[in-house]
Design an enzyme around this catalytic site. Structure first.
Site, PDB file in Angstrom:
ATOM      1  N   GLN A 126       0.877  -1.172   0.000  1.00  0.00           N
ATOM      2  CA  GLN A 126       0.000   0.000   0.000  1.00  0.00           C
ATOM      3  C   GLN A 126       0.912   1.219   0.000  1.00  0.00           C
ATOM      4  OE1 GLN A 126      -3.129   0.706  -0.501  1.00  0.00           O
ATOM      5  NE2 GLN A 126      -2.708   2.875  -0.211  1.00  0.00           N
ATOM      6  N   CYS A 127       1.005   1.889  -1.142  1.00  0.00           N
ATOM      7  CA  CYS A 127       1.988   2.968  -1.309  1.00  0.00           C
ATOM      8  C   CYS A 127       1.433   4.362  -1.068  1.00  0.00           C
ATOM      9  CB  CYS A 127       2.604   2.901  -2.704  1.00  0.00           C
ATOM     10  SG  CYS A 127       3.668   1.470  -2.943  1.00  0.00           S
ATOM     11  N   PRO A 271      -5.660  -2.046   4.758  1.00  0.00           N
ATOM     12  CA  PRO A 271      -6.101  -0.925   5.601  1.00  0.00           C
ATOM     13  C   PRO A 271      -7.179  -0.030   5.015  1.00  0.00           C
ATOM     14  CG  PRO A 271      -3.960  -0.429   4.625  1.00  0.00           C
ATOM     15  CD  PRO A 271      -4.282  -1.851   4.262  1.00  0.00           C
ATOM     16  N   TYR A 272      -7.546  -0.205   3.747  1.00  0.00           N
ATOM     17  CA  TYR A 272      -8.546   0.664   3.125  1.00  0.00           C
ATOM     18  C   TYR A 272      -9.686  -0.177   2.548  1.00  0.00           C
ATOM     19  CZ  TYR A 272      -5.006   4.322   3.438  1.00  0.00           C
ATOM     20  OH  TYR A 272      -4.084   5.215   3.904  1.00  0.00           O
ATOM     21  N   GLY A 273     -10.786   0.507   2.210  1.00  0.00           N
ATOM     22  CA  GLY A 273     -11.877  -0.177   1.529  1.00  0.00           C
ATOM     23  C   GLY A 273     -11.458  -0.603   0.141  1.00  0.00           C
ATOM     24  N   GLU A 276      -7.139   2.412  -5.759  1.00  0.00           N
ATOM     25  CA  GLU A 276      -7.430   2.536  -7.180  1.00  0.00           C
ATOM     26  C   GLU A 276      -6.266   2.201  -8.092  1.00  0.00           C
ATOM     27  OE1 GLU A 276      -6.317   6.748  -5.619  1.00  0.00           O
ATOM     28  OE2 GLU A 276      -7.416   4.989  -4.911  1.00  0.00           O
ATOM     29  N   HIS A 300     -16.309   3.574  -6.915  1.00  0.00           N
ATOM     30  CA  HIS A 300     -15.382   4.650  -6.547  1.00  0.00           C
ATOM     31  C   HIS A 300     -14.000   4.408  -7.157  1.00  0.00           C
ATOM     32  CE1 HIS A 300     -13.964   7.949  -3.922  1.00  0.00           C
ATOM     33  NE2 HIS A 300     -12.840   7.252  -3.897  1.00  0.00           N
ATOM     34  N   GLU A 301     -13.485   3.182  -6.994  1.00  0.00           N
ATOM     35  CA  GLU A 301     -12.140   2.910  -7.507  1.00  0.00           C
ATOM     36  C   GLU A 301     -12.122   2.953  -9.036  1.00  0.00           C
ATOM     37  OE1 GLU A 301     -10.279   3.248  -5.161  1.00  0.00           O
ATOM     38  OE2 GLU A 301     -11.651   2.730  -3.541  1.00  0.00           O
ATOM     39  N   HIS A 304     -11.827   6.499 -10.234  1.00  0.00           N
ATOM     40  CA  HIS A 304     -10.450   7.008 -10.163  1.00  0.00           C
ATOM     41  C   HIS A 304      -9.702   6.815 -11.485  1.00  0.00           C
ATOM     42  CE1 HIS A 304      -9.391   8.602  -6.277  1.00  0.00           C
ATOM     43  NE2 HIS A 304      -9.946   7.594  -5.621  1.00  0.00           N
ATOM     44  N   GLU A 323      -9.996  13.015  -4.793  1.00  0.00           N
ATOM     45  CA  GLU A 323     -11.110  12.363  -4.111  1.00  0.00           C
ATOM     46  C   GLU A 323     -12.448  13.091  -4.258  1.00  0.00           C
ATOM     47  OE1 GLU A 323     -10.892   9.500  -3.383  1.00  0.00           O
ATOM     48  OE2 GLU A 323      -8.788   9.068  -2.979  1.00  0.00           O
ATOM     49  N   ASP A 380      -1.114  10.544   6.376  1.00  0.00           N
ATOM     50  CA  ASP A 380      -1.913   9.456   6.943  1.00  0.00           C
ATOM     51  C   ASP A 380      -2.609   9.889   8.230  1.00  0.00           C
ATOM     52  OD1 ASP A 380      -1.194   7.665   4.933  1.00  0.00           O
ATOM     53  OD2 ASP A 380       0.573   6.975   6.020  1.00  0.00           O
ATOM     54  N   TYR A 388     -12.984  14.255   0.158  1.00  0.00           N
ATOM     55  CA  TYR A 388     -13.998  13.502  -0.571  1.00  0.00           C
ATOM     56  C   TYR A 388     -15.321  14.274  -0.618  1.00  0.00           C
ATOM     57  CZ  TYR A 388     -11.081   9.282   0.181  1.00  0.00           C
ATOM     58  OH  TYR A 388     -10.067   8.360   0.199  1.00  0.00           O
TER      59      TYR A 388
END
Length: 607
Positions: A126-127, A271-273, A276, A300-301, A304, A323, A380, A388
Site C-alpha cells: 500500500q503505497c 487498511p482501506y476499503g 485505485e 469509486h475505484e 479514479h 477524491e 496518513d 472527498y
C-alpha cells in the site's frame, strides 16, 4: 533550487524520473525484498540527484556501464524518511541495488495463518500516500509520473499480481540475474519469475503488488477478479456488474485508458476499503456481503481511472482533486445504474460524515479546507472525508450553477485537457474560470477552496427516504422507534445511515434494545456492524466488548479501526484498558499504516 512537494525531497532544479526498471527477489523468511531499481531520467544530469527512501539498505549504485557512483544516505526524518543523494556525471540512468527493511511502511508480510487458505504466506503493498519510497528509491511525489517494468522472483507455487500488464512467467535465467539484484539468490531452485510492464505514466503511489495463493475468475473480456481460492465464487458473484459500471463510466467521462480493470480481494488486514491502482484495484474482503451492497466501493475505484489516475493531484495539499472528483464521478455512476434515490442516500451518508469531520478537526481547521498546507504533517494522520465530501459538494455547487449538461461537457474537456498529468488546485481554478467566465462572481471560490468549514451555499441532500431515516434517528432519544413498516424495504445503506445518525453515546438500555431487536452486533455487513459497535464503544457498553474485540482482531480496515479505538479510548476506564490490550495483541495483524494510525490514537486519547 526548491522542493516540489512538502512530502518529498525531489528538487525542482533536478530532472524527474521518467521510468523505472525493477527486479525483486521476495524473501518470505526474512520479510524483505532484495531489489534493484534502474532509474531513467528526463535528461542527462551532472550533480547530486535527490531521491526519497525509507529504511532501504543500499548495497551499491552504478551507472550504465557498471561504474560505481558515490552516494550519501542522510539521517531519516519522521515523515519523509531518508534523503538519498546520488552523484551523477552526465548520467541519464543508473541502478540502485538495495534491500528493503522488515519494517517497510508499504509492505505487509502475512504468515499463512493470517490468510483465508492458511496454505502460503502473502505479501501486499500500500503505497499511498508516501510509502513507495520504502519499496524502491524514487522521487515519491505525484509530480514525478513514471512508467515501469518489473520482474519478480517468488516461490513457484505463488502467484504475483501488479498494477501493470502481465507479460509472462518463466524460470529464472542467469542472464537476467547478472547484476540485477543479489545474483546468487536469483537462481535458487523452486523459484519462478513473473514479468510486468506499465506503459502509461503513473505517480509512484499507484505502484502496487500482491503475492500469495491467488486465483482468478473472468468477469468480462476486460475484467477479472482475483482472490484466494476459498473466496473466489463469492467475489465473482459480488462483482459481476463490473463491466456495466465500466460502460457507464465511459459514457459519462470518456474512453477507459487502462485496457483492463481487474479486482484483487485481499486478506482482511488491508487498511482501506479499496485502492485505485490502475489495472489492478485492491479491495477489502469486507465489501463482500452477498447482496452487492458493497459494490459502491468498486464504483469509486473505477471512477479514479479518470479522476485520480488519469489526472492526479500534484501534491497531498491538492488531494481533493483526486477524491472530490472521484466521489462525484462514483455517485453519477451509481445514479445511472441504481437511480437518483439510491445515489442521494450515499450523498446523505457522506454529508453526515462530513459534519463529523468538522467536529474532529475543530481545533485544526486547516484540514477542513480543500487546499491544505501539509508541510510537516503526515498525510496518513490527517486522512479524512473532507477532501472527498467537501470536494464533492463543491463540484455539485458548480453543477447547480451551470446546469448538468453543461457541467458534463466541462468534465469531459477537463479530463481531455489534463489526462496523464498531475495538477494543482490553482490550475483547476484557472481552467474553471476559462470555461465559465465570471463563475467567481456567482460562487465564492475562495471560501470553497481556501477557507475552513462547510460553505453556507453547500447543497444539503434531500430525498423522501433519506429524510425519513434521518427523522427516525433524530427522534430516537425522544422515544421514536423504527417500525416494521418503516424498515420493510430498507437495504444496508438505510441501516447504515440510521445508525451513523444516532447519538454516539446512548444509555445501556437503549443499546440493549437496539441489539435485541435487530441483532446489529451479529450482522454480516461490516458497515452496519461497526456503526453499531462504534456506539457501544463510545458508550462503554460492556456487553458488546467481546464483539468489539473480535472485530478489532478480524479486520485491519482503518475506516473501522479508527472509530472503534477512538470510542473505547474516550469512554470508561475498562474500555480504555480493552483498547490497550487489544492493540497490543492484534497490532501484528495490521498493515504498518494502520498500526501507526492506531498508535497515534493511543497517544492522543490514552493520557
Amino acid at each position: 533550487m526548491a522542493p516540489l512537494d512538502p512530502h518529498s525531497y525531489a528538487d525542482s532544479a533536478q530532472p524527474l524520473t521518467t521510468s523505472v526498471d525493477l527486479a525483486f527477489f521476495l524473501d518470505f523468511d526474512s520479510k524483505t525484498i532484495l531489489g534493484s531499481a534502474t532509474l531513467h531520467l528526463s535528461y542527462a544530469y551532472t550533480g547530486e540527484l535527490y531521491l526519497d527512501t525509507r529504511c532501504l539498505h543500499i548495497s551499491s549504485i552504478v551507472g550504465p556501464i557498471d561504474e560505481p557512483l558515490s552516494y550519501v544516505v542522510d539521517e531519516p526524518q519522521p515523515i519523509k524518511g531518508s534523503l538519498l543523494r546520488v552523484s551523477l556525471t552526465n548520467h541519464s540512468s543508473f541502478t540502485v541495488v538495495y534491500t528493503t527493511d522488515p519494517s517497510a511502511s508499504a509492505l505487509q508480510w502475512l504468515d499463512p495463518a493470517q490468510t483465508a487458505g492458511k496454505r502460503l504466506p502473502y505479501l501486499l503493498t500500500q503505497c499511498q500516500a508516501v510509502h513507495a519510497r520504502s519499496i524502491f528509491p524514487c522521487q515519491d511525489t505525484p509530480l514525478a509520473r513514471i512508467k515501469y517494468s518489473a520482474k519478480v522472483n517468488v516461490p513457484k507455487e505463488m502467484k504475483v499480481v501488479m498494477s501493470a500488464a502481465h507479460l509472462g512467467r518463466s524460470a529464472p535465467s542467469a542472464a537476467e540475474a547478472k547484476g540485477a539484484c543479489h545474483e546468487s539468490k536469483w537462481l535458487m531452485e523452486g523459484r519462478i519469475v513473473e514479468y510486468f510492464n506499465m506503459e502509461q505514466t503513473i505517480p509512484p503511489y499507484l505502484f502496487a503488488m500482491a503475492v500469495g495463493d491467488i486465483v482468478h475468475a473472468d468477469l468480462s473480456p476486460r475484467s477479472r477478479v482475483y482472490t484466494e481460492p476459498s473466496e473466489l465464487e463469492a467475489a465473482a458473484n459480488e462483482f459481476s456488474g463490473t463491466e456495466a459500471m465500466m460502460l457507464q463510466g465511459e459514457a459519462l467521462f470518456g474512453p477507459y485508458a487502462w485496457e483492463r480493470l481487474d479486482l484483487l480481494v485481499l486478506p482482511p488486514s488491508f487498511p482501506y476499503g479499496g485502492m485505485e491502482n490502475p489495472r489492478m484495484v485492491f479491495l477489502t474482503p469486507t465489501v463482500i456481503v452477498g447482496d452487492k451492497s458493497g459494490v459502491q466501493v468498486v464504483a469509486h475505484e473505477l471512477a479514479h481511472s479518470w479522476t485520480g489516475n488519469l489526472i492526479t493531484n500534484a501534491t497531498n495539499d491538492d488531494f481533493w482533486l483526486n477524491e472530490g472528483f472521484t466521489t462525484y464521478a462514483e455517485r453519477r455512476i451509481v445514479e445511472a445504474l441504481e437511480g437518483k434515490e439510491r445515489a442521494l442516500l450515499h450523498v446523505g451518508l457522506g454529508w453526515t460524515g462530513l459534519k463529523e469531520e468538522m467536529e474532529r478537526f475543530k481545533e485544526r481547521p486547516e484540514f477542513t479546507k480543500l487546499k491544505t498546507n501539509q508541510d510537516g504533517v503526515d498525510p496518513d494522520e490527517i486522512y479524512s472525508q473532507v477532501p472527498y465530501e467537501k470536494g464533492f459538494h463543491f463540484l455539485c455547487r458548480i453543477e447547480a450553477e451551470v446546469g448538468r449538461n453543461t457541467f458534463d461537457n466541462f468534465l469531459k474537456k477537463y479530463i481531455s485537457r489534463f489526462r496523464f498529468t498531475s495538477i494543482n488546485t490553482e490550475t483547476f481554478l484557472q481552467f474553471l474560470k476559462e470555461q465559465f467566465p465570471g463563475i467567481e462572481n456567482k460562487i465564492d471560490l475562495d471560501v470553497w477552496v481556501y477557507q475552513p468549514g462547510i460553505p453556507s451555499d453547500a447543497i444539503e441532500p434531500e430525498s423522501a427516504i433519506l429524510q425519513r431515516v434521518l427523522a427516525l434517528a433524530k427522534g430516537f432519544n425522544s422515544g421514536i422507534r423504527v417500525s416494521e413498516e418503516d424498515c420493510s424495504s430498507w437495504q444496508a445503506l438505510e441501516w447504515q445511515i440510521y445508525l451513523e445518525s444516532l447519538p454516539r453515546k446512548l444509555q445501556a438500555d437503549q443499546i440493549s434494545e437496539l441489539n435485541e431487536r435487530f441483532h446489529f452486533s451479529e450482522n454480516h455487513n461490516w458497515e452496519i456492524k461497526v456503526a453499531f459497535l462504534t456506539i457501544a464503544a463510545f458508550s462503554g457498553y460492556e456487553p458488546c466488548f467481546p464483539e468489539i474485540e473480535s472485530a478489532l482482531h478480524s479486520v485491519g480496515r482503518m475506516k473501522y479501526l479508527r472509530p472503534l479505538y477512538s470510542g473505547l479510548l474516550q469512554s470508561s476506564s475498562q474500555a480504555k484498558e480493552l483498547a490497550r490490550c487489544v492493540f497490543a495483541d492484534a497490532k501484528h495483524k495490521y498493515h504498518p499504516i494502520a498500526q501507526a494510525v492506531v498508535q497515534g490514537l493511543l497517544l492522543k486519547f490514552d493520557q
